[in-house]
Design an enzyme around this catalytic site. Sequence first.
Site, PDB file in Angstrom:
ATOM      1  N   CYS A  83     -25.100 -24.844  -4.700  1.00  0.00           N
ATOM      2  CA  CYS A  83     -25.522 -25.589  -4.096  1.00  0.00           C
ATOM      3  C   CYS A  83     -26.402 -25.948  -3.222  1.00  0.00           C
ATOM      4  O   CYS A  83     -27.837 -25.237  -4.865  1.00  0.00           O
ATOM      5  CB  CYS A  83     -24.385 -25.885  -2.261  1.00  0.00           C
ATOM      6  N   TYR A  84     -27.115 -24.583  -2.076  1.00  0.00           N
ATOM      7  CA  TYR A  84     -28.469 -23.589  -1.850  1.00  0.00           C
ATOM      8  C   TYR A  84     -28.812 -23.274  -3.179  1.00  0.00           C
ATOM      9  O   TYR A  84     -29.849 -22.406  -2.895  1.00  0.00           O
ATOM     10  CB  TYR A  84     -28.130 -23.351  -0.679  1.00  0.00           C
ATOM     11  N   SER A 225       2.479  -6.265  17.128  1.00  0.00           N
ATOM     12  CA  SER A 225       2.635  -8.109  17.771  1.00  0.00           C
ATOM     13  C   SER A 225       4.057  -8.375  17.805  1.00  0.00           C
ATOM     14  O   SER A 225       4.726  -9.113  17.611  1.00  0.00           O
ATOM     15  CB  SER A 225       1.993  -8.677  17.861  1.00  0.00           C
ATOM     16  N   GLY A 226       4.369  -7.439  16.197  1.00  0.00           N
ATOM     17  CA  GLY A 226       5.829  -8.534  15.235  1.00  0.00           C
ATOM     18  C   GLY A 226       5.135  -9.221  14.872  1.00  0.00           C
ATOM     19  O   GLY A 226       6.168  -9.421  13.664  1.00  0.00           O
ATOM     20  N   VAL A 228       2.465 -10.649  11.581  1.00  0.00           N
ATOM     21  CA  VAL A 228       2.354  -9.997  10.230  1.00  0.00           C
ATOM     22  C   VAL A 228       0.648  -9.341  10.143  1.00  0.00           C
ATOM     23  O   VAL A 228       1.108  -8.805   9.156  1.00  0.00           O
ATOM     24  CB  VAL A 228       2.410 -11.779   9.099  1.00  0.00           C
ATOM     25  N   ALA A 231       1.265  -6.201  11.827  1.00  0.00           N
ATOM     26  CA  ALA A 231       1.827  -5.248  10.454  1.00  0.00           C
ATOM     27  C   ALA A 231       1.973  -4.920   9.278  1.00  0.00           C
ATOM     28  O   ALA A 231       2.250  -3.839   8.678  1.00  0.00           O
ATOM     29  CB  ALA A 231       3.258  -5.832  10.415  1.00  0.00           C
TER      30      ALA A 231
END
Length: 517
Positions: A83-84, A225-226, A228, A231
């Site tokens: 592109c550019y 936080s639980g 993914v 974690a």
Amino acid sequence: MSTPRPVLVVDFGAQYAQLIARRVREAKVYSEIVPHTMPVAEMLAKNPAAIILSGGPASVYAPGAPQVDAGMFTAGVPVFGICYGFQAMARALGGTVAHTGNREYGGTPLQARPDGGVLLKDLPADLPVWMSHGDCVTEAPAGFTVTAESAGAPVAAFEDLAGRRAGVQFHPEVGHTAHGQEMLTRFLYEIAGIEPTWTPENIIDEQVARIREQVGEKEVLCALSGGVDSAVAAALVHKAVGDQLTCVFVDHGLLRAGEAEQVEKDYVAATGIKLKVVDARERFLGALAGVTDPEQKRKIIGREFIRVFEAAAREVAAHGGVEFLVQGTLYPDVVESGGGTGTANIKSHHNVGGLPEDLKFALVEPLRALFKDEVRALGLQLGLPEAMVWRHPFPGPGLAIRIIGAVDEERLALLRKADLIARQELTAAGLDRDVWQFPVVLLADVRSVGVQGDGRSYGHPVVLRPVSSEDAMTADWSRLPYDVIAKISTRITNEVAEVNRVVLDVTSKPPGTIEWE
Ligand code: XMP
């Protein structure tokens, strides 16, 4: 570990630079993004295996538009312009870029020339590709063969095989371009002669080395936080610096059935991470008592989370050695927070895991360049529990914003049961990965009449809200098979006392949001 020779993706300010880098990784080739402001000598000092010039918003003729230093083409490094980058390359090499007034945006048919060069060889002669340009190349530089054209771009692709250079006006990196990945791969393997040897294990090695370099002997903190992202980020950091990392998990009592245990037991067992669990369930419930307004709930949860996390962080940091905080920021989060100006505030999204303002930590963000599916692949590679790696997105304020009405322990227990049934049946039907997320909402302030056994019931409805989405910005309701919905409905009304009606939300986003609050 020795870092392989990188493919440098030169960022001309396109949103697509990361996507290009990701496509290169998908082709099992190592890539790094560099800004277009980096001097060519510095790029070449990285000993690149190839250079890819990304798209960008400017017109090559606009005052101050970033240009390509012709010195890039004299070093014998293979170059691919997109592109550019294609136009800037054409211009730097003596081709012509013109403002013809023939703009093309969106899906556009591409006609490959009969020989099609290396990139388009044996692909369909009429290919749908993704275009986004006002200017176009009207004359290829000397030594280049034109290999394709479109209605608005007389030179839509060119190649100079002897010089190991090629370029395309369209975006091969986006999904709307048919065979785009094939073209990119052909550039890497056949034109640049690069061997596909880069794997997810390499990403782990590379990040581990980076984290070690950044963190040194200092200590690191992470809020789990639980979900993914945090974690996987924590697992990577743990792999790098072991017990220099302490994780904090604030149990606010608003998670779904089994999720707190997943963090406290399965995750710790899989990683060996040092975890400090703060049981703040009573505190959150107390603060939420009687509150029905969704934004009020979010504010309270955000405020309490920061207070609790701050106290835990101060304890962990009591001896003064903690200087870093891990965050599971992904690439789409980076794009969103950079580009989100001028949008209306629909919901204040408090990401549980946010940074307390007066605790000054430097951030460790090992997932900043990755997309969600790459993070999941890393998580599996790092041996994290499958259920955690494949968990659907879940809001930081948790079940509090899925109870319409005030939140209390009894209502949470009801919703947890109903939600667990929906999740179990979705999994049993093998549909987890077909659905983006599947909120189950308790209309705690609504009652309806039913008949159960031989008697009248007057219970609460539960709403099923399965949605399909790419990024949660827009969504559609998932067309789950009726028998799966029927099974969920029967089980919920049988097994969850107080719930006598199950309804299905068939609203797209917009106009509805994914969550009800
Ligand atoms: P909506 O409901 O705005 O949600 O369509 C878009 C995505 O964001 C999640 N969500 C939240 N996540 N804190 C979060 O961390 C929040 O307050 C919050 N509200 C919504 C929602 O689950 C969906 O994935």
